[in-house]
Design a protein around this motif. Structure first.
Motif, mmCIF file in Angstrom:
data_model
loop_
_atom_site.group_PDB
_atom_site.id
_atom_site.type_symbol
_atom_site.label_atom_id
_atom_site.label_comp_id
_atom_site.label_asym_id
_atom_site.label_seq_id
_atom_site.Cartn_x
_atom_site.Cartn_y
_atom_site.Cartn_z
ATOM 1 N N ALA A 271 -0.040 0.238 15.489
ATOM 2 C CA ALA A 271 -0.961 -0.036 14.383
ATOM 3 C C ALA A 271 -2.152 0.910 14.503
ATOM 4 O O ALA A 271 -2.887 0.860 15.493
ATOM 5 C CB ALA A 271 -1.416 -1.490 14.423
ATOM 6 N N ASP A 272 -2.342 1.773 13.493
ATOM 7 C CA ASP A 272 -3.317 2.860 13.656
ATOM 8 C C ASP A 272 -4.360 2.920 12.548
ATOM 9 O O ASP A 272 -4.987 3.953 12.337
ATOM 10 C CB ASP A 272 -2.603 4.210 13.769
ATOM 11 N N LEU A 273 -4.572 1.791 11.844
ATOM 12 C CA LEU A 273 -5.542 1.797 10.749
ATOM 13 C C LEU A 273 -6.802 0.995 11.070
ATOM 14 O O LEU A 273 -7.547 0.626 10.171
ATOM 15 C CB LEU A 273 -4.890 1.277 9.459
ATOM 16 N N GLY A 274 -7.024 0.722 12.346
ATOM 17 C CA GLY A 274 -8.276 0.093 12.759
ATOM 18 C C GLY A 274 -8.151 -1.321 13.268
ATOM 19 O O GLY A 274 -9.094 -1.854 13.854
ATOM 20 N N PHE B 173 0.845 -1.193 0.000
ATOM 21 C CA PHE B 173 0.000 0.000 0.000
ATOM 22 C C PHE B 173 0.883 1.246 0.000
ATOM 23 O O PHE B 173 1.395 1.664 1.040
ATOM 24 C CB PHE B 173 -0.919 0.023 1.220
ATOM 25 N N GLY B 174 1.054 1.846 -1.174
ATOM 26 C CA GLY B 174 1.757 3.108 -1.285
ATOM 27 C C GLY B 174 0.791 4.271 -1.176
ATOM 28 O O GLY B 174 -0.416 4.084 -0.978
ATOM 29 N N PRO B 175 1.283 5.505 -1.299
ATOM 30 C CA PRO B 175 0.428 6.687 -1.127
ATOM 31 C C PRO B 175 -0.799 6.690 -2.036
ATOM 32 O O PRO B 175 -1.888 7.115 -1.616
ATOM 33 C CB PRO B 175 1.370 7.851 -1.449
ATOM 34 N N ALA B 176 -0.663 6.208 -3.279
ATOM 35 C CA ALA B 176 -1.796 6.253 -4.211
ATOM 36 C C ALA B 176 -2.922 5.321 -3.785
ATOM 37 O O ALA B 176 -4.096 5.573 -4.085
ATOM 38 C CB ALA B 176 -1.326 5.900 -5.624
ATOM 39 N N PHE B 177 -2.575 4.244 -3.090
ATOM 40 C CA PHE B 177 -3.594 3.261 -2.707
ATOM 41 C C PHE B 177 -4.698 3.883 -1.874
ATOM 42 O O PHE B 177 -5.880 3.551 -2.036
ATOM 43 C CB PHE B 177 -2.943 2.114 -1.933
ATOM 44 N N TRP B 178 -4.324 4.779 -0.977
ATOM 45 C CA TRP B 178 -5.308 5.328 -0.039
ATOM 46 C C TRP B 178 -6.290 6.269 -0.724
ATOM 47 O O TRP B 178 -7.356 6.566 -0.181
ATOM 48 C CB TRP B 178 -4.591 6.027 1.105
ATOM 49 N N ARG B 179 -5.964 6.732 -1.921
ATOM 50 C CA ARG B 179 -6.920 7.491 -2.741
ATOM 51 C C ARG B 179 -7.672 6.563 -3.694
ATOM 52 O O ARG B 179 -8.858 6.756 -3.950
ATOM 53 C CB ARG B 179 -6.183 8.575 -3.531
ATOM 54 N N GLN C 175 5.574 19.040 10.596
ATOM 55 C CA GLN C 175 4.554 20.024 10.228
ATOM 56 C C GLN C 175 3.315 19.822 11.086
ATOM 57 O O GLN C 175 2.780 18.717 11.166
ATOM 58 C CB GLN C 175 4.192 19.877 8.747
ATOM 59 N N ASP C 176 2.858 20.860 11.679
ATOM 60 C CA ASP C 176 1.723 20.795 12.598
ATOM 61 C C ASP C 176 0.497 20.198 11.917
ATOM 62 O O ASP C 176 -0.030 20.765 10.953
ATOM 63 C CB ASP C 176 1.404 22.197 13.124
ATOM 64 N N GLY C 177 0.046 19.046 12.395
ATOM 65 C CA GLY C 177 -1.175 18.426 11.904
ATOM 66 C C GLY C 177 -1.028 17.627 10.629
ATOM 67 O O GLY C 177 -1.961 16.904 10.257
ATOM 68 N N GLU C 178 0.108 17.684 9.941
ATOM 69 C CA GLU C 178 0.229 17.027 8.641
ATOM 70 C C GLU C 178 0.265 15.506 8.777
ATOM 71 O O GLU C 178 -0.342 14.790 7.984
ATOM 72 C CB GLU C 178 1.475 17.514 7.905
ATOM 73 N N PHE C 179 0.962 15.015 9.787
ATOM 74 C CA PHE C 179 1.002 13.568 9.983
ATOM 75 C C PHE C 179 -0.398 13.030 10.283
ATOM 76 O O PHE C 179 -0.807 12.002 9.742
ATOM 77 C CB PHE C 179 1.958 13.194 11.117
ATOM 78 N N LEU C 180 -1.127 13.714 11.141
ATOM 79 C CA LEU C 180 -2.486 13.269 11.459
ATOM 80 C C LEU C 180 -3.375 13.300 10.221
ATOM 81 O O LEU C 180 -4.246 12.439 10.051
ATOM 82 C CB LEU C 180 -3.081 14.142 12.559
ATOM 83 N N ARG C 181 -3.153 14.265 9.330
ATOM 84 C CA ARG C 181 -3.935 14.313 8.087
ATOM 85 C C ARG C 181 -3.642 13.095 7.219
ATOM 86 O O ARG C 181 -4.551 12.496 6.646
ATOM 87 C CB ARG C 181 -3.620 15.596 7.312
ATOM 88 N N LEU C 182 -2.353 12.726 7.138
ATOM 89 C CA LEU C 182 -1.977 11.561 6.341
ATOM 90 C C LEU C 182 -2.614 10.289 6.896
ATOM 91 O O LEU C 182 -3.164 9.474 6.140
ATOM 92 C CB LEU C 182 -0.453 11.409 6.334
ATOM 93 N N VAL C 183 -2.529 10.118 8.212
ATOM 94 C CA VAL C 183 -3.087 8.915 8.825
ATOM 95 C C VAL C 183 -4.606 8.905 8.675
ATOM 96 O O VAL C 183 -5.217 7.856 8.426
ATOM 97 C CB VAL C 183 -2.685 8.812 10.303
ATOM 98 N N ASP C 184 -5.233 10.067 8.798
ATOM 99 C CA ASP C 184 -6.685 10.140 8.641
ATOM 100 C C ASP C 184 -7.107 9.687 7.247
ATOM 101 O O ASP C 184 -8.123 8.991 7.102
ATOM 102 C CB ASP C 184 -7.169 11.576 8.901
ATOM 103 N N ILE D 144 7.544 10.326 3.166
ATOM 104 C CA ILE D 144 6.397 11.224 3.303
ATOM 105 C C ILE D 144 6.076 11.435 4.780
ATOM 106 O O ILE D 144 5.789 12.562 5.218
ATOM 107 C CB ILE D 144 5.182 10.647 2.547
ATOM 108 N N ILE D 145 6.156 10.358 5.556
ATOM 109 C CA ILE D 145 5.917 10.469 6.998
ATOM 110 C C ILE D 145 6.987 11.347 7.648
ATOM 111 O O ILE D 145 6.682 12.222 8.478
ATOM 112 C CB ILE D 145 5.895 9.076 7.645
ATOM 113 N N ALA D 146 8.236 11.123 7.263
ATOM 114 C CA ALA D 146 9.326 11.917 7.843
ATOM 115 C C ALA D 146 9.147 13.397 7.565
ATOM 116 O O ALA D 146 9.422 14.249 8.419
ATOM 117 C CB ALA D 146 10.662 11.426 7.294
ATOM 118 N N ALA D 147 8.666 13.731 6.360
ATOM 119 C CA ALA D 147 8.443 15.135 6.018
ATOM 120 C C ALA D 147 7.234 15.706 6.731
ATOM 121 O O ALA D 147 7.179 16.908 7.033
ATOM 122 C CB ALA D 147 8.278 15.276 4.511
ATOM 123 N N ALA D 148 6.243 14.854 7.029
ATOM 124 C CA ALA D 148 5.002 15.335 7.627
ATOM 125 C C ALA D 148 5.122 15.564 9.130
ATOM 126 O O ALA D 148 4.472 16.461 9.682
ATOM 127 C CB ALA D 148 3.877 14.340 7.352
#
Length: 253
Positions: A141-144, A26-32, A75-84, A68-72
């Motif tokens: 593990a944070d995806l449910g 599952f790369g970044p495109a998968f989640w879209r 940044q305030d809130g960016e990691f949480l946006r990615l995980v969301d 992508i995680i390391a860059a996020a």
């Protein structure tokens, strides 16, 4: 729908979604792509999710995702946006009103295990293997999976998977209730998944949806009783009930 991460095919009322990335990663495109594919199912009445080439999914593609995680993180809130975004993709799967069957062959790791925990029925081959290794990588593990697995296999077994990171084999997964059937080959697995999906697709759709909604709500007993009764009050399929009663009358006649 076809993308680099998922392929969706239809056979009558049954849709099959194949995890198309190498080793089902599952790369970044998968989640879209996953929510888009689910939204594009149209009038499908059941869904099968499968991997390819002897692997269901090795989970998160760390090579693509770690930078992508390391860059996020700074940044305030960016990691949480990615995980969301990732969480919402699997929430969309769990929220489908139609039955979803996971057909697992080979490895099902991390986010792959969290994905199948969002499905309704899990079938596997005897060569399937399952693990939730995030803790060994310094990750929760944070995806449910930590909330969806305890009702399926029990808190203690979930704790074993999540805290040790150790894999379990297919017979153990069957014994624990993570999967409900084992098949000797991938061909036999997919044939069974297709047969079962066709049967579930023929169910009265509102009854199938209401059953899913009641089960997935994980309500206390009294509230679950009320939820099921209210669903029937709102959606009872009198035509399906009448047809069933006529069939019973003919068979008893």
């Amino acid at each position: 729908m076809t993308s680099t991460t998922v392929h969706v095919a239809r056979s009558g009322p049954v849709a099959t979604l194949t995890l198309a990335s190498k080793r089902g990663a599952f790369g970044p495109a998968f989640w879209r792509d996953l929510p888009a594919a689910l939204a594009d199912l149209g009038d499908a009445r059941a869904l099968i999710i499968r991997g390819q080439a002897g692997t269901f999914s090795v989970g998160l593609d760390l090579h693509q995702t770690a930078p992508i995680i390391a860059a996020a993180l700074p940044q305030d809130g960016e990691f949480l946006r990615l995980v969301d975004e990732m969480q919402q993709a699997l929430n969309a799967l769990a929220a489908l009103p139609i039955p979803v069957i996971a057909a697992v062959d080979g490895w099902c790791i991390g986010a792959g295990l969290e994905l199948i925990s969002a499905c309704d029925v899990r079938l596997a081959t005897t060569s399937a293997r399952f693990s939730l290794p995030e803790v060994t990588l310094g990750i929760v593990a944070d995806l449910g999976g930590l909330s969806r697995l305890p009702p399926l296999i029990g808190l203690g077994r979930t704790q074993h998977l999540a805290l040790t990171g150790d894999p379990i084999d297919a017979p153990t997964a069957l014994n624990w209730g993570l999967v409900t059937e084992l098949h000797d080959t991938e061909d036999a697995l997919l044939t069974r998944a297709e047969t079962l999906a066709a049967r579930l697709a023929a169910l009265p759709p509102r009854a199938a949806e209401g059953t899913k909604r009641t089960l997935n709500a994980h309500l206390p007993h009294a509230d679950s009783l009320r939820h099921a009764a209210q669903w029937n009050a709102d959606h009872l399929d009198l035509n399906a009930l009448g047809a069933h009663l006529q069939k019973l009358s003919r068979s008893n006649g």
